[in-house]
Write a protein that holds these residues in place. Structure first.
Motif, PDB file in Angstrom:
ATOM      1  N   THR A 140      13.660   8.930  -2.159  1.00 37.32           N
ATOM      2  CA  THR A 140      12.736   9.181  -3.261  1.00 37.32           C
ATOM      3  C   THR A 140      12.710   8.018  -4.232  1.00 37.32           C
ATOM      4  OG1 THR A 140      13.158  11.544  -3.062  1.00 37.32           O
ATOM      5  CG2 THR A 140      12.174  10.793  -5.114  1.00 37.32           C
ATOM      6  N   SER A 141      13.883   7.505  -4.584  1.00 34.31           N
ATOM      7  CA  SER A 141      13.907   6.413  -5.562  1.00 34.31           C
ATOM      8  C   SER A 141      13.293   5.133  -4.997  1.00 34.31           C
ATOM      9  CB  SER A 141      15.337   6.165  -6.040  1.00 34.31           C
ATOM     10  OG  SER A 141      16.152   5.699  -4.991  1.00 34.31           O
ATOM     11  N   MET A 142      13.549   4.811  -3.757  1.00 34.83           N
ATOM     12  CA  MET A 142      12.961   3.600  -3.176  1.00 34.83           C
ATOM     13  C   MET A 142      11.451   3.740  -3.030  1.00 34.83           C
ATOM     14  SD  MET A 142      14.888   1.088  -2.842  1.00 34.83           S
ATOM     15  CE  MET A 142      13.898   0.077  -1.791  1.00 34.83           C
ATOM     16  N   ALA A 143      10.990   4.897  -2.613  1.00 36.36           N
ATOM     17  CA  ALA A 143       9.548   5.123  -2.490  1.00 36.36           C
ATOM     18  C   ALA A 143       8.879   5.020  -3.857  1.00 36.36           C
ATOM     19  CB  ALA A 143       9.271   6.482  -1.862  1.00 36.36           C
ATOM     20  N   PHE A 144       9.536   5.505  -4.897  1.00 37.39           N
ATOM     21  CA  PHE A 144       8.987   5.415  -6.242  1.00 37.39           C
ATOM     22  C   PHE A 144       8.862   3.961  -6.690  1.00 37.39           C
ATOM     23  CE2 PHE A 144       9.731   5.178 -10.842  1.00 37.39           C
ATOM     24  CZ  PHE A 144       8.612   5.859 -11.291  1.00 37.39           C
ATOM     25  N   TYR A 145       9.925   3.179  -6.513  1.00 39.21           N
ATOM     26  CA  TYR A 145       9.890   1.776  -6.941  1.00 39.21           C
ATOM     27  C   TYR A 145       8.858   0.965  -6.168  1.00 39.21           C
ATOM     28  CZ  TYR A 145      14.110   2.627  -9.624  1.00 39.21           C
ATOM     29  OH  TYR A 145      15.011   3.113 -10.525  1.00 39.21           O
ATOM     30  N   VAL A 146       8.790   1.149  -4.873  1.00 38.72           N
ATOM     31  CA  VAL A 146       7.823   0.406  -4.070  1.00 38.72           C
ATOM     32  C   VAL A 146       6.401   0.843  -4.414  1.00 38.72           C
ATOM     33  CG1 VAL A 146       7.031  -0.036  -1.712  1.00 38.72           C
ATOM     34  CG2 VAL A 146       9.463  -0.051  -2.217  1.00 38.72           C
ATOM     35  N   SER A 147       6.212   2.138  -4.701  1.00 38.10           N
ATOM     36  CA  SER A 147       4.874   2.597  -5.032  1.00 38.10           C
ATOM     37  C   SER A 147       4.402   2.073  -6.385  1.00 38.10           C
ATOM     38  CB  SER A 147       4.807   4.118  -5.005  1.00 38.10           C
ATOM     39  OG  SER A 147       5.595   4.676  -6.034  1.00 38.10           O
ATOM     40  N   TYR A 191       4.943  -0.982  -7.445  1.00 38.27           N
ATOM     41  CA  TYR A 191       4.385  -2.287  -7.094  1.00 38.27           C
ATOM     42  C   TYR A 191       3.082  -2.140  -6.316  1.00 38.27           C
ATOM     43  CZ  TYR A 191       8.646  -4.418  -8.767  1.00 38.27           C
ATOM     44  OH  TYR A 191       9.679  -4.829  -9.560  1.00 38.27           O
ATOM     45  N   LEU A 192       2.994  -1.119  -5.493  1.00 33.42           N
ATOM     46  CA  LEU A 192       1.754  -0.842  -4.763  1.00 33.42           C
ATOM     47  C   LEU A 192       0.604  -0.583  -5.734  1.00 33.42           C
ATOM     48  CD1 LEU A 192       0.169   0.034  -2.134  1.00 33.42           C
ATOM     49  CD2 LEU A 192       0.933   2.329  -2.728  1.00 33.42           C
ATOM     50  N   LEU A 193       0.863   0.215  -6.758  1.00 36.57           N
ATOM     51  CA  LEU A 193      -0.174   0.504  -7.746  1.00 36.57           C
ATOM     52  C   LEU A 193      -0.593  -0.757  -8.499  1.00 36.57           C
ATOM     53  CD1 LEU A 193       1.094   3.906  -9.121  1.00 36.57           C
ATOM     54  CD2 LEU A 193      -0.891   3.508  -7.679  1.00 36.57           C
ATOM     55  N   LEU A 194       0.363  -1.632  -8.792  1.00 38.26           N
ATOM     56  CA  LEU A 194       0.018  -2.902  -9.440  1.00 38.26           C
ATOM     57  C   LEU A 194      -0.876  -3.753  -8.542  1.00 38.26           C
ATOM     58  CD1 LEU A 194       3.352  -3.935 -11.158  1.00 38.26           C
ATOM     59  CD2 LEU A 194       1.200  -3.360 -12.270  1.00 38.26           C
ATOM     60  N   VAL A 212      -1.956   7.578  -3.152  1.00 39.70           N
ATOM     61  CA  VAL A 212      -1.133   8.765  -2.886  1.00 39.70           C
ATOM     62  C   VAL A 212      -0.789   8.864  -1.400  1.00 39.70           C
ATOM     63  CG1 VAL A 212      -1.147  11.292  -2.902  1.00 39.70           C
ATOM     64  CG2 VAL A 212      -1.929  10.025  -4.899  1.00 39.70           C
ATOM     65  N   GLY A 213      -1.720   8.543  -0.537  1.00 37.38           N
ATOM     66  CA  GLY A 213      -1.448   8.554   0.902  1.00 37.38           C
ATOM     67  C   GLY A 213      -0.388   7.546   1.290  1.00 37.38           C
ATOM     68  N   ILE A 214      -0.481   6.359   0.740  1.00 35.90           N
ATOM     69  CA  ILE A 214       0.522   5.331   1.043  1.00 35.90           C
ATOM     70  C   ILE A 214       1.880   5.716   0.465  1.00 35.90           C
ATOM     71  CG2 ILE A 214       1.163   2.923   0.657  1.00 35.90           C
ATOM     72  CD1 ILE A 214      -1.784   2.219   0.899  1.00 35.90           C
ATOM     73  N   MET A 215       1.892   6.360  -0.698  1.00 39.03           N
ATOM     74  CA  MET A 215       3.166   6.828  -1.279  1.00 39.03           C
ATOM     75  C   MET A 215       3.849   7.836  -0.361  1.00 39.03           C
ATOM     76  SD  MET A 215       2.295   7.470  -5.229  1.00 39.03           S
ATOM     77  CE  MET A 215       1.726   6.200  -6.307  1.00 39.03           C
ATOM     78  N   ALA A 216       3.077   8.737   0.215  1.00 40.80           N
ATOM     79  CA  ALA A 216       3.648   9.727   1.133  1.00 40.80           C
ATOM     80  C   ALA A 216       4.203   9.058   2.382  1.00 40.80           C
ATOM     81  CB  ALA A 216       2.587  10.757   1.505  1.00 40.80           C
TER      82      ALA A 216
END
Length: 74
Positions: free
Chosen positions: A20-27, A29-32, A55-59
């Motif tokens: 969860t934490s890694m997906a949050f951090y990478v997402s 940067y994805l949003l940026l 949201v799809g890429i975050m999942a």
């Protein structure tokens, strides 16, 4: 559960926390990246299309990190 094991043990909780934490951090940067590229490189019809993509890429990121940390010995 049939054998008396709990649904979540310490390892599975730790795997979930790390994924969860890694997906949050990478997402983040994805949003940026989506924000910076949305005007010139990526053409979206409207904001909801960009939001759906993010949201799809975050999942997908969460699933990938969960599989990675579940296979890795923590």
């Amino acid at each position: 559960m049939k054998k008396g094991y709990p649904l979540q043990d310490e390892r599975s909780k730790r795997v979930m926390e790390k994924a969860t934490s890694m997906a949050f951090y990478v997402s983040l940067y994805l949003l940026l990246v989506i924000g910076f590229l949305s005007d010139d490189v990526i053409k979206f019809r409207d904001v909801s299309q960009a939001t759906s993509l993010a949201v799809g890429i975050m999942a997908i990121l969460f699933a990938v990190f969960w599989v990675y940390y579940n296979r890795k010995v923590i």
